[in-house]
Design a protein around this motif. Structure first.
Motif, PDB file in Angstrom:
ATOM      1  N   GLY A 246       0.818  -1.216   0.000  1.00 37.79           N
ATOM      2  CA  GLY A 246       0.000   0.000   0.000  1.00 37.79           C
ATOM      3  C   GLY A 246       0.845   1.256   0.000  1.00 37.79           C
ATOM      4  N   SER A 247       1.874   1.278   0.842  1.00 36.74           N
ATOM      5  CA  SER A 247       2.742   2.456   0.930  1.00 36.74           C
ATOM      6  C   SER A 247       3.539   2.659  -0.350  1.00 36.74           C
TER       7      SER A 247
ATOM      8  N   SER B 104       2.690   1.634  -3.377  1.00 32.27           N
ATOM      9  CA  SER B 104       1.730   2.062  -4.395  1.00 32.27           C
ATOM     10  C   SER B 104       1.467   3.558  -4.278  1.00 32.27           C
ATOM     11  N   ASP B 105       1.204   4.025  -3.060  1.00 31.11           N
ATOM     12  CA  ASP B 105       0.964   5.454  -2.842  1.00 31.11           C
ATOM     13  C   ASP B 105       2.178   6.282  -3.241  1.00 31.11           C
TER      14      ASP B 105
ATOM     15  N   ASN C 288       2.524   6.373  -7.090  1.00 38.31           N
ATOM     16  CA  ASN C 288       1.450   7.221  -7.616  1.00 38.31           C
ATOM     17  C   ASN C 288       1.747   8.698  -7.414  1.00 38.31           C
ATOM     18  N   MET C 289       2.233   9.044  -6.225  1.00 40.14           N
ATOM     19  CA  MET C 289       2.524  10.448  -5.922  1.00 40.14           C
ATOM     20  C   MET C 289       3.620  10.981  -6.844  1.00 40.14           C
TER      21      MET C 289
ATOM     22  N   ASN D 252      -2.999  -1.433  -7.664  1.00 46.14           N
ATOM     23  CA  ASN D 252      -2.477  -0.512  -8.660  1.00 46.14           C
ATOM     24  C   ASN D 252      -1.933  -1.264  -9.874  1.00 46.14           C
TER      25      ASN D 252
END
Length: 225
Positions: free
Chosen positions: A108-109, A111-112, A115-116, A145
């Motif tokens: 999750g981290s 992926s974030d 994305n950022m 993602n």
């Protein structure tokens, strides 16, 4: 073929440190591989092991230590554990970034994070490849993602890596170099997978796997590639 520095330039400078990543670039790497865990305060940090005991003057599990606690530690006496953001400040868009999801609950981290960088900092998904040995993290990332390019790490079986690559729509397989043959590299590439192999340090092994037609080699000695 990509020349990928393993944990930076591990043979020359303490692994997974900013100095090691900079050294890999200086030695001509066009890709850098690094390992990440999520620490207790939620930041992604570049460190290989699940504990800090081997590489630092501290002790304890990475996911139980805060970023402040981790920053007080010294890697091989003089280096600091970097955050993934700090790593990107050094690497920038100079080369491919291979983020290995080492710790649990990293998908999750990561992926974030990717994305950022794509949405806010002008990066492309092709600037990154996200790899792991861990089936659960690969599965979560593929669900979270689909734009993130996945690489399937294996030390045991090219066939298993291939099966997981198909299941999770991965772009690459990352087998240990001792598993490779000209035949299985050709078949993987014909199936549409990139083949990035690790950790190839001896010149004779480097030349052999180059002859198989791999897409990239991960090495502690990027200058040998």
């Amino acid at each position: 073929m990509l020349k990928i520095g393993h944990r930076g330039a591990k043979a020359h400078v303490a692994e997974n440190t900013l100095a090691s990543f900079q050294q890999a670039l200086t030695l001509g790497a066009d890709g850098i591989e690094l390992d990440v865990h999520v620490c207790a305060t939620g930041e992604l940090v570049a460190i290989h092991d699940f504990t800090v005991d081997r590489t630092t003057n501290g002790t304890g599990e990475v996911h139980k230590l805060t970023l402040e606690e981790l920053k007080h530690l010294k890697v091989e006496g003089s280096y600091i554990i970097p955050t993934l953001d700090e790593v990107m400040e050094v690497i920038g868009k100079k080369c491919l970034v291979n983020i290995e999801m080492k710790g649990r609950h990293t998908a999750g981290s990561v992926s974030d994070f990717v994305n950022m960088y794509v949405r806010e900092k002008g990066y492309s998904y092709t600037d990154f490849i996200v790899s792991s040995f861990q089936r659960e993290e690969l599965k979560i990332m593929s669900q979270l993602n689909p734009y993130v390019r996945l690489g399937i790490l294996t030390q045991a079986s090219v066939t298993q890596a291939w099966e997981w690559a198909e299941e999770f729509s991965a772009k690459a397989i990352h087998p240990h170099y001792t598993l490779l043959t000209k035949n299985n590299v050709n078949k993987a590439r014909e199936a549409g997978f990139k083949v990035y192999t690790w950790t190839v340090n001896e010149q004779s092994d480097i030349e052999r796997v180059k002859g198989f037609g791999v897409d990239g080699i991960i090495s502690d000695y990027p200058e040998r590639l």
